[in-house]
Design a protein around this motif. Structure first.
Motif, PDB file in Angstrom:
ATOM      1  N   LEU A  96       0.904  -1.120  -0.004  1.00 39.66           N
ATOM      2  CA  LEU A  96      -0.077   0.040   0.065  1.00 39.66           C
ATOM      3  C   LEU A  96       0.826   1.477  -0.064  1.00 39.66           C
ATOM      4  N   SER A  97       0.180   2.377  -0.288  1.00 36.10           N
ATOM      5  CA  SER A  97       0.836   3.693  -0.168  1.00 36.10           C
ATOM      6  C   SER A  97      -0.114   4.714   0.496  1.00 36.10           C
ATOM      7  N   ASP A  98       0.444   5.429   1.262  1.00 37.26           N
ATOM      8  CA  ASP A  98      -0.548   6.850   1.809  1.00 37.26           C
ATOM      9  C   ASP A  98      -0.530   8.083   0.839  1.00 37.26           C
ATOM     10  N   ASP A  99       0.286   7.914  -0.102  1.00 35.22           N
ATOM     11  CA  ASP A  99       0.394   8.794  -1.037  1.00 35.22           C
ATOM     12  C   ASP A  99      -0.322   8.994  -2.478  1.00 35.22           C
ATOM     13  N   THR A 100      -1.237   8.150  -2.531  1.00 31.32           N
ATOM     14  CA  THR A 100      -2.025   8.151  -3.751  1.00 31.32           C
ATOM     15  C   THR A 100      -2.874   9.311  -3.941  1.00 31.32           C
ATOM     16  N   TRP A 101      -3.086  10.414  -3.246  1.00 28.68           N
ATOM     17  CA  TRP A 101      -3.503  11.656  -3.490  1.00 28.68           C
ATOM     18  C   TRP A 101      -2.580  12.474  -4.300  1.00 28.68           C
ATOM     19  N   LYS A 102      -1.239  11.957  -4.501  1.00 24.70           N
ATOM     20  CA  LYS A 102      -0.442  12.606  -5.340  1.00 24.70           C
ATOM     21  C   LYS A 102      -0.637  12.463  -6.754  1.00 24.70           C
ATOM     22  N   ILE A 103      -0.902  11.030  -7.028  1.00 28.56           N
ATOM     23  CA  ILE A 103      -0.819  10.624  -8.385  1.00 28.56           C
ATOM     24  C   ILE A 103      -1.728   9.611  -8.504  1.00 28.56           C
ATOM     25  N   ASP A 104      -2.360   9.440  -9.627  1.00 30.07           N
ATOM     26  CA  ASP A 104      -2.951   8.417  -9.814  1.00 30.07           C
ATOM     27  C   ASP A 104      -2.334   6.740  -9.909  1.00 30.07           C
TER      28      ASP A 104
END
Length: 178
Positions: A96-104
Motif C-alpha cells: 500500500l501507499s498513503d501517497d495516492t492523493w499525489k498521483i493516480d
C-alpha cells in the motif's frame, strides 16, 4: 441507474479498504499481474458477493491479495426507498501507499515502467476488517462504520528496471513497523 452511474461509481466499488488495480508496476513489487473483482454495487440486486484482488508481484516474489465477502441484510431492490444494510469482512496482505492523493495509480505505474519515476512510497499491510454500511437515498450518502486491524512493515526496492532511463529508482523509505 437514475444517477447516471455516479452512485455506483462512487459507492458501489469501494470496499472498506483501498482498491488496487490487478495490473501495476512499481519499484517495490515490480510487475504485478493479477485480477480484481469489485464488491456489490448499490444498484445491484445481488444479495451476496465475494470480491477482492489477487496478483503475483514478480520482483517481490510474493502473492499480493485482498479478499472479502459482502452480504445484504434487508431489502435489496433499487426501486424501494430502503436498501437495507451491507455487512462485509475482508483479509489482506498487500503493498500500500498513503501517497495516492499525489498521483493516480495508473499514471504512477506508467511513469515507473517507462521513465523510472515512482512518486509513491510503499509499505506492506497485513490484516482484516469488518464493516457495516447503509446507503441513505434521501441525502445521497453512504454511511459506513467498521473495525480494521492491520500490521504494517517496511518494504525495500526490489527492481531497478525501466524501459527508457538508466538512473536508479529513489529508495523506498522505511516506516516504523507495527
Amino acid at each position: 441507474d437514475p444517477f447516471g452511474g455516479h452512485i455506483a461509481t462512487m459507492f458501489g466499488a469501494q470496499p472498506f479498504y483501498p482498491a488496487l488495480p490487478g495490473l501495476r508496476y512499481n519499484r517495490v513489487d515490480g510487475f504485478v499481474l493479477g485480477i480484481d473483482v469489485e464488491p456489490i454495487r448499490i444498484t445491484s440486486s445481488r444479495r451476496s458477493k465475494v470480491y477482492g484482488q489477487v496478483g503475483y508481484a514478480f520482483a517481490l516474489d510474493d502473492i499480493r491479495y485482498h479478499v472479502g465477502f459482502e452480504t445484504r441484510i434487508g431489502d435489496t431492490g433499487w426501486n424501494r426507498s430502503d436498501l437495507g444494510f451491507t455487512l462485509g469482512a475482508s483479509y489482506h496482505e498487500n503493498t500500500l501507499s498513503d501517497d495516492t492523493w499525489k498521483i493516480d495509480q495508473w499514471e504512477n505505474a506508467l511513469a515507473a515502467f517507462f521513465f523510472r519515476n515512482d512518486f509513491l512510497d510503499y509499505f506492506e499491510s497485513e490484516g482484516w476488517n469488518v464493516y457495516l454500511s447503509k446507503y441513505v437515498r434521501s441525502v445521497d450518502a453512504l454511511v459506513r462504520v467498521g473495525y480494521r486491524s492491520s500490521d504494517h512493515r517496511s518494504l525495500v526496492n526490489n527492481t531497478n528496471w525501466s524501459l527508457f532511463r538508466d538512473s536508479d529508482f529513489r529508495l523506498n523509505p522505511g516506516i516504523d513497523d507495527g
